[in-house]
Structure formats: structure tokens, C-alpha cells
Design an enzyme around this catalytic site. Structure first.
Site, mmCIF file in Angstrom:
data_model
loop_
_atom_site.group_PDB
_atom_site.id
_atom_site.type_symbol
_atom_site.label_atom_id
_atom_site.label_comp_id
_atom_site.label_asym_id
_atom_site.label_seq_id
_atom_site.Cartn_x
_atom_site.Cartn_y
_atom_site.Cartn_z
ATOM 1 N N ASP A 150 -14.033 -10.597 -33.905
ATOM 2 C CA ASP A 150 -13.468 -9.248 -34.887
ATOM 3 C C ASP A 150 -12.082 -10.216 -35.760
ATOM 4 O OD1 ASP A 150 -14.917 -7.537 -34.134
ATOM 5 O OD2 ASP A 150 -13.444 -7.209 -32.566
ATOM 6 N N CYS A 156 22.560 -6.053 -51.602
ATOM 7 C CA CYS A 156 21.534 -4.718 -52.855
ATOM 8 C C CYS A 156 20.384 -5.959 -52.825
ATOM 9 C CB CYS A 156 22.782 -4.812 -53.958
ATOM 10 S SG CYS A 156 21.452 -5.507 -55.434
ATOM 11 N N ASP A 193 -10.863 -6.448 -30.898
ATOM 12 C CA ASP A 193 -9.931 -6.249 -29.723
ATOM 13 C C ASP A 193 -10.943 -8.060 -29.176
ATOM 14 O OD1 ASP A 193 -12.587 -6.360 -28.735
ATOM 15 O OD2 ASP A 193 -12.105 -6.901 -26.788
ATOM 16 N N ASP A 198 -14.614 -1.467 -33.476
ATOM 17 C CA ASP A 198 -15.711 -2.037 -32.486
ATOM 18 C C ASP A 198 -15.894 -1.409 -31.111
ATOM 19 O OD1 ASP A 198 -16.178 -5.262 -31.392
ATOM 20 O OD2 ASP A 198 -14.724 -4.606 -29.850
ATOM 21 N N CYS A 246 20.365 -8.123 -56.842
ATOM 22 C CA CYS A 246 20.998 -9.164 -55.981
ATOM 23 C C CYS A 246 19.878 -10.242 -54.995
ATOM 24 C CB CYS A 246 21.861 -9.619 -55.020
ATOM 25 S SG CYS A 246 23.388 -7.963 -55.986
HETATM 26 P P1 ADP Z 1 -18.704 -6.075 -29.775
HETATM 27 O O1 ADP Z 1 -18.918 -6.242 -30.953
HETATM 28 O O2 ADP Z 1 -19.328 -4.387 -29.229
HETATM 29 O O3 ADP Z 1 -17.086 -5.751 -29.192
HETATM 30 P P2 ADP Z 1 -18.824 -8.950 -28.145
HETATM 31 O O4 ADP Z 1 -19.553 -8.647 -29.826
HETATM 32 O O5 ADP Z 1 -17.348 -9.064 -28.013
HETATM 33 O O6 ADP Z 1 -19.395 -6.243 -28.734
HETATM 34 O O7 ADP Z 1 -20.213 -8.882 -27.520
HETATM 35 C C1 ADP Z 1 -21.410 -8.356 -28.125
HETATM 36 C C2 ADP Z 1 -22.454 -8.699 -27.628
HETATM 37 O O8 ADP Z 1 -23.041 -10.591 -26.924
HETATM 38 C C3 ADP Z 1 -22.286 -8.247 -25.735
HETATM 39 O O9 ADP Z 1 -23.083 -7.842 -25.700
HETATM 40 C C4 ADP Z 1 -22.724 -9.868 -25.179
HETATM 41 O O10 ADP Z 1 -24.195 -9.155 -24.950
HETATM 42 C C5 ADP Z 1 -22.979 -11.212 -25.669
HETATM 43 N N1 ADP Z 1 -21.826 -11.704 -25.706
HETATM 44 C C6 ADP Z 1 -20.546 -12.397 -25.878
HETATM 45 N N2 ADP Z 1 -20.280 -13.052 -25.184
HETATM 46 C C7 ADP Z 1 -21.035 -13.445 -23.973
HETATM 47 C C8 ADP Z 1 -20.547 -13.998 -22.967
HETATM 48 N N3 ADP Z 1 -19.598 -14.671 -23.037
HETATM 49 N N4 ADP Z 1 -21.523 -13.927 -22.073
HETATM 50 C C9 ADP Z 1 -22.753 -12.884 -21.927
HETATM 51 N N5 ADP Z 1 -23.026 -12.553 -23.515
HETATM 52 C C10 ADP Z 1 -22.258 -12.439 -24.070
HETATM 53 MG MG MG Z 2 -15.249 -6.423 -28.514
#
Ligand code: ADP
Ligand code: MG
Length: 699
Positions: A598, A14, A594, A400, A17
Site C-alpha cells: 500500500d 512573527c 496497512d 485496502d 520575520c
Molecule cells: P489486501 O490488498 O487486501 O490488503 P494483500 O495485498 O496484503 O491484501 O494481499 C493480497 C493477497 O496476496 C493475499 O490475499 C494473499 O493471497 C497474497 N499474499 C500476499 N503475501 C502473501 C504471503 N506472504 N503468503 C501468501 N500469500 C500472500
Molecule cells: Mg492490507
């Protein structure tokens, strides 16, 4: 970091409890917080002092002091149990009830003789000795007003006014009701748990040509697994030889089997459908998908929904209030009214019988448990009932872009050198050398175009949402967004932004050129947007780290009006905080993402949803809800399911309280017998339990 201890705890049924035990454990010195999850039979404490044998001892003693019938066992750290518990069919209770009823029958045929009273006493003892004992024990400890107390007072009261047969029958009936309730709850818990039973029992491993049958925990990275048709994949692995189809239903809710062949990844917990597979274990069991999911599901009961906590608190006040009302009914009317004291006394006893809040207290957490189970069946893992409650009120949904709204599987569409003497091949080679160290979707596309992973780059430094830097043969290379690369560039002009995601590449402060990759919007995106609008989520927003043109393109494709581009993780956080501040009338903000970048937003939003397939570990860890298939159509489905779960929980509350108030009114007016009161109470509890099971189904 506070330390954590998890116990398996049995014999507490319960919530009131459980709340009492929680309070008692919280008073132990050094205990920070205590949670009891009745559905998973777990007790969890956190402590800021080092957890030692003494603290462990204190916890056990406290539980047993509060509830001597309970049993407690320490679970090893990081236990990903999923332990199966057989349902016990206790034969003692039915035998006792039968004995009591036989004795009453005998007593009735001896009515008028001194034997009769003795037989009634005996049958009362047979049906209710433990209830009386527990009531006494609780009174000694100052815990008035539990159900045992109520039943004891009510039945003894009936004895006192000469209603012997009724006293025994009511006690026996109460026992039968409790027994059925326990069975129903255990069975529903078991059937929900079975649905989420993805735990592999054993695995066949081939070491030095010898086949061994091992527990999944004993598998080492690199072991060769032999997986026959119908067997569960024990740990995440990669196929070496064999072709088959995977049944991923338990994890993703998708009924279409997935074909796998050499080189493909196998997700643990799925079932090998047809052929024999040889596969190489890529991680240990603890780090496998199956263990992660089981851990999430097991811990989900610890995060209780507001409604759940409210009901437990409510039950603490409800019972004393009803007892006071009962006392008032027994004392006040006879002073003025026509009926005698014993008539009103009986009515007060009826009141006491109906005052047990059990139906309510058990059906609410069961409803949430069923809701979480039903969502798991469609491949959406909610980490707690609180998120179901919050998701049901989703008003603003923030996305995103890359990997969330788009597939995240980029292909290189343009390689554009701008510096003199740099060839396309050279640009691609340098970019691939750096990107081999990143797992970002853009990085994967560039490496794929180059054809192989190379490890010559050193000093790699990745900035989430921006790009990566590193050294290749004494040259300092930067690759990423314009915002990331430009501050480093002294020479070289920027090329025009084109359709697709363009990353720039610089070497020692000179802009070498840019690489454009393109991605496509997920096919179910448009339909999802429409469904969300129909569900009343009136504000949809895209927050992306990508360039303006690309983000705008995605937004147009999907029909989302609000979008922001070129955002850093902290910018996304600021936007979401602003949106949370704008909410009115309890509406909530969902964030779907993802990436590593984020993670802060996923944690901050009212409900953070992560893509479980493409998503980074950090995102899955920080999220409140994980979408196993990365399928956007699961978002409206999950919101719908949350609303359904909340509706079921509300039905249970209204129904249970309604019936109680109704029977109380009948009792006070003299229209309800104690029988009816017990019957109503048990009936309501059983119906509520069955209703909760509806939360398992989804459409
Ligand atoms: P979103 O916010 O749309 O998911 P990301 O934050 O993952 O996109 O990435 C934003 C931008 O940063 C990408 O579009 C790219 O231009 C750049 N970027 C991030 N990581 C890398 C990487 N490892 N190599 C090249 N460009 C990158
Ligand atoms: Mg992303």
C-alpha cells in the site's frame, strides 16, 4: 539524496520575520529549501551539496543578520528532542512599562514647565527604546513596514503633534500587549507540547545483576529493563516476567488500560500502570515507537497548510497597503475637507497602529498546531497541517482490505492437498517453511497453525500483494494468489475458490494444493461506514489484492458498493489516480491501508492513512496520517476534528480581519483613538490565541 540540517531557533515570534529569514537563507548557494516551524522553534534546511562547516556558518550568520535577537543551535542528526523549554517570565518589560507610566504621571504634574517635555522623552525612551532601535535597524536594511516601524512612526507622529502622553501610553500599551501575547503563545505551545510528551526520562537496566539508571538512548537491544509502576516504557520491549496493565492513553487516546503478561510486547511511551515488569529491550531507542512518534510530531510543523502559507504571504502585502492608505488619509482629505491637517494626521496614525498583522499571523499556525495536538490525543498522528486541511475536505475514501477493514488476524480454516501423495501435514510443513520468512498476516496464520517458525528455506523472494517463493530441500516452492502461483504450474488442477482467502502452494511447477485462511471484519467497520456517509464522504471504495469472493463478502458486510479485487500495488495506484482525477470542487481522496504493497498509494493519495499497529514500517513511513490503534472509528473522528480545526482557523481569520477593518473605519472617521487601536489589536490577538486552543479538545 539531499542532506538535511536542523537547528533549534529561539527569539523569532512573527511569521513574517520567519518568512524573511527563510528567503534570506534560500539565497545561500547550495541551499535547496528552508523551513521554519515557529511552533516547535525549529529551522530546517536541505542542501544538494555536502553540508559542511562553511554552510553551517553561513546559515547562522544569515539568521543573526536578519534577526540579531535570535539564537540558533544545531540539533544533532535524527534528534528526537521533545526538549522541554521553561517559560521565561521576563521581569524587565513590566518594569519598563511601570517606569514609563510613573514618568508620564510626573510629567503631567509638571505640565507647562520645560521639565515636562524632558520627562515625556525619558518615559518614551523607557517604554520603547528597543522598538525604535529595531525599526531603525530594519530601515537601514531596507525592511520597511514591520510592526516596530509602524509603532515608531505612529508614536513619533503623536509626539510631533504634541500628544506626548498618548505617545508614551500607546507605546507602553503596545509593549504590554506584546508581552501578554508572547506569554499566551508560549503557554499554549507548552501545553500542547506537554500533551505529546511521551518521552521517557530515564530507564533502569539490569546488567550482570547490577541495576543501572541509564538514558533511554543508552539501552542496547537485549538489555533487561526493570519497569516499576507509574514509569514510562523507555523502548519497545517484550515482557519476561511480571503482570501489569498499561496506560496507553498518551499514544492511542484509549483510556481503557491494557493487560500485559510474560511474552507480550510493550510499546514505548506507554505508562506501566500497576505491577513491576521485567522486560527485554527489542529495539534501540531511535527505532522505538516513542522516538518515531516524536520525530513525526516535531516534523509536522514543517508541512504547512495552504491557509498558513497564504496568511504569511498576505501579511507581506497587507502592511504596505495599510501604510499607503494611512499616507493617503493624512494628505488627501486636508486638501479638500473641513478638518485640519493635524486631525487627519492623527487619524492616519490610528491606521498605522491597527495595521500590525500579528494576531492573524500567530493564530493561524497555532490553530493547526492545536489541531495536530488534539488529534494526537485521540491516537491519530497527522504529519502536518496540510493534511488536516485536506482531510477536512474528504469526499472519496478508499480502503485496502486485509489488515485495514479486516482484523488481519487470520486462522487456517482449510488445508486441501490436490496432488497425489501429498498429505495435509506435508503441505502445511512446506508452506510454513516458506512463510516463516514473511510477516504478511496470511503467513503468520500458516506458521501459527504449523506451531513453530522454521528457517530451513533459502532463496526467499517476496512479492508484495502476491506471495512468496523459496527453496526447501532443493524443491522450488511458491505460495500466494492464484495469479502468482499459476504461471509456474504445469500440472495440477485448481481447486474451487471458497469463502475466505485461499493461497495456492506449488512445488517445482506442480500444484500441491491450497490453504484457506479466514479473517473477520473489524466490529466497528459498519458504524464507520455510516458515520462517513453522514459526513458527506459519498464514495467509498475497497481495493484489495485478495480474491473476488472474499472482497465481495467484506464489501457486503460493510455496505460498501464499489470494490475491486486481485489488484497488484500498481493497479491500486491506477485506481486511486483515476479517483483523484474525478474529484470536483476541491474534494480530496483519502486512502487507508496497512501493507508494504500500500506504500505507493499511501504516498500518492491526497491523504494516506496507515494503520499504526498492524501496519508495516513502510506503510507508516509513507502515510500522512497514522492511526495508532488500527481502530476504524478514528477515521470519521479525525475528519470531524479536521473540520473543527479548519473552522477555528477560519474564525480567527475572519474575526481578526473584521475587527481591524472596523477599527480602521472608525479611525478614518475620527471615532477611534490610538488607544482603542492598540487595545483592539492586542485583544484580538489574545482572543485568537485562546480560540486556537479549542482545537486541542475533541469529542
Ligand atoms: P489486501 O490488498 O487486501 O490488503 P494483500 O495485498 O496484503 O491484501 O494481499 C493480497 C493477497 O496476496 C493475499 O490475499 C494473499 O493471497 C497474497 N499474499 C500476499 N503475501 C502473501 C504471503 N506472504 N503468503 C501468501 N500469500 C500472500
Ligand atoms: Mg492490507
Amino acid at each position: 539524496m539531499p542532506e538535511r540540517l536542523t537547528y533549534s531557533i529561539q527569539g523569532i515570534d512573527c511569521a513574517v520575520c520567519a518568512a524573511r529569514i527563510q528567503d534570506a537563507i534560500n539565497t545561500i548557494e547550495g541551499v535547496g529549501s528552508t523551513q521554519i516551524d515557529l511552533m516547535a522553534n525549529r529551522l530546517e534546511i536541505t542542501s544538494d551539496r555536502t553540508i559542511d562547516a562553511q554552510l553551517d556558518q553561513q546559515v547562522r550568520q544569515t539568521v543573526l543578520r536578519e534577526e540579531p535577537h535570535a539564537s540558533v543551535a544545531l540539533l544533532a542528526g535524527g534528534n528526537t528532542g521533545g526538549e522541554r523549554k521553561a517559560i521565561k517570565f521576563d521581569i524587565v518589560v513590566p518594569l519598563r512599562i511601570l517606569t514609563a507610566l510613573l514618568l508620564v504621571w510626573a510629567a503631567r504634574s509638571w505640565t507647562g514647565t520645560p521639565w515636562a517635555f524632558l520627562l515625556y522623552l525619558l518615559s518614551y525612551a523607557a517604554s520603547g527604546y528597543d522598538v525604535v532601535y529595531r525599526a531603525m535597524r530594519n530601515i537601514v536594511r531596507g525592511n520597511l513596514f514591520d510592526e516596530h516601524f509602524l509603532m515608531t512612526v505612529a508614536t513619533m507622529g503623536a509626539f510631533a503633534i504634541g500628544e506626548y502622553a498618548e505617545a508614551v501610553a500607546v507605546m507602553a500599551f503596545y509593549q504590554a500587549g506584546e508581552y501578554m501575547q508572547d506569554l499566551a503563545v508560549d503557554r499554549s505551545k507548552a501545553s500542547i507540547a506537554r500533551l505529546m510528551d511521551i518521552r521517557p526520562e530515564s530507564a533502569t537496566v539490569v546488567r550482570d545483576g547490577v541495576r543501572l539508571t541509564l538514558a533511554p538512548e543508552e539501552i542496547m537491544v537485549g538489555d533487561v529493563l526493570l519497569i516499576k509502576a507509574g514509569e514510562k516504557i523507555p523502548v519497545d520491549a517484550v515482557v519476561i516476567s511480571g503482570n501489569s496493565t498499561l496506560d496507553t492513553k498518551a499514544l492511542t487516546g484509549e483510556s481503557v488500560p491494557r493487560a500485559v503478561s510474560p511474552g507480550d510486547a510493550l510499546i514505548s511511551g506507554c505508562i506501566n500502570g500497576s505491577g513491576v515488569l521485567h522486560a527485554e529491550a527489542s529495539v534501540a531507542y531511535q527505532d522505538s515507537t516513542v522516538a518515531t512518534i516524536l520525530r513525526l510530531v516535531e516534523e509536522s510543523g514543517m508541512r504547512k497548510a495552504k491557509t498558513e502559507r497564504f496568511i504569511t504571504r498576505f501579511a507581506r502585502y497587507y502592511t504596505p497597503i495599510v501604510v499607503l492608505l494611512a499616507a493617503a488619509i493624512a494628505i488627501v482629505p486636508p486638501l479638500f475637507g473641513p478638518d485640519t491637517f493635524s486631525v487627519w494626521f492623527y487619524r492616519a496614525l490610528v491606521f498605522l497602529v491597527i495595521s500590525c498583522p500579528c494576531a492573524l499571523v500567530i493564530s493561524v499556525p497555532l490553530g493547526f498546531f492545536g489541531g495536530i495536538g488534539g488529534m494526537a490525543r485521540m491516537g491519530v498522528l497527522a504529519k502536518g497541517g496540510n493534511f488536516i486541511q485536506a482531510m477536512a475536505k474528504a469526499r472519496t475514501i478508499v480502503f485496502d482490505k486485509t489488515g485495514t477493514l479486516t482484523k488481519g488476524s487470520f486462522t487456517v480454516s482449510l488445508i486441501e492437498p490436490v496432488a497425489a501423495g501429498v498429505s495435509e501435514d506435508e503441505l502445511l510443513r512446506l508452506a510454513a517453511a516458506i512463510e516463516s520468512h514473511s510477516t504478511h498476516p496470511v503467513a503468520k496464520a500458516i506458521v501459527a497453525r504449523y506451531g513453530k517458525r522454521v528457517s530451513e528455506a533459502t532463496d526467499i523472494e517476496e512479492t508484495p500483494g502476491m506471495g512468496v517463493a523459496g527453496t526447501v530441500g532443493h524443491r522450488h516452492i511458491r505460495i500466494g494468489t492464484e495469479r502468482y502461483v499459476q504461471p509456474d504450474v504445469q500440472a495440477g488442477k485448481t481447486s474451487q475458490e471458497s469463502a475466505g482467502t485461499t493461497v495456492q502452494v506449488s512445488a517445482d511447477g506442480i500444484l500441491l494444493g491450497s490453504i484457506t485462511v479466514t479473517d473477520t471484519v473489524k466490529p466497528e467497520g459498519k458504524e464507520m461506514v455510516e458515520s462517513l456517509r453522514t459526513l458527506g464522504a459519498d464514495k467509498l471504495v475497497i481495493l484489495s489484492g485478495d480474491g473476488a469472493r472474499t472482497v465481495e463478502g467484506t464489501a457486503k458486510d460493510l455496505g460498501i458498493e464499489t470494490f475491486h479485487s486481485r489488484l497488484l500495488p500498481q493497479d491500486k495506484l491506477a485506481h486511486v489516480e483515476r479517483l483523484i482525477g474525478e474529484q470536483r470542487d476541491g474534494g480530496t481522496v483519502l486512502f487507508v491501508g496497512d501493507g508494504v504493497n500500500d506504500a505507493p498509494v499511501l504516498a500518492r493519495a491526497d491523504v494516506g492513512l496507515a494503520m499504526g499497529g498492524i501496519g508495516s514500517d513502510a506503510a507508516v513511513e509513507a502515510a500522512d496520517v497514522v492511526i495508532m490503534t488500527d481502530d476504524l472509528s478514528k477515521i470519521p473522528a479525525a475528519i470531524r476534528h479536521s473540520r473543527r480545526t479548519m473552522a477555528i482557523v477560519r474564525q480567527n481569520i475572519v474575526f481578526a480581519l473584521g475587527v481591524k477593518v472596523f477599527v480602521m473605519a472608525l479611525g478614518a472617521l475620527g471615532f477611534a483613538s490610538m488607544w482603542l487601536a492598540v487595545f483592539a489589536d492586542t485583544g484580538v490577538a489574545l482572543l485568537a490565541v485562546m480560540n486556537s486552543l479549542r482545537a486541542l479538545r475533541h469529542k
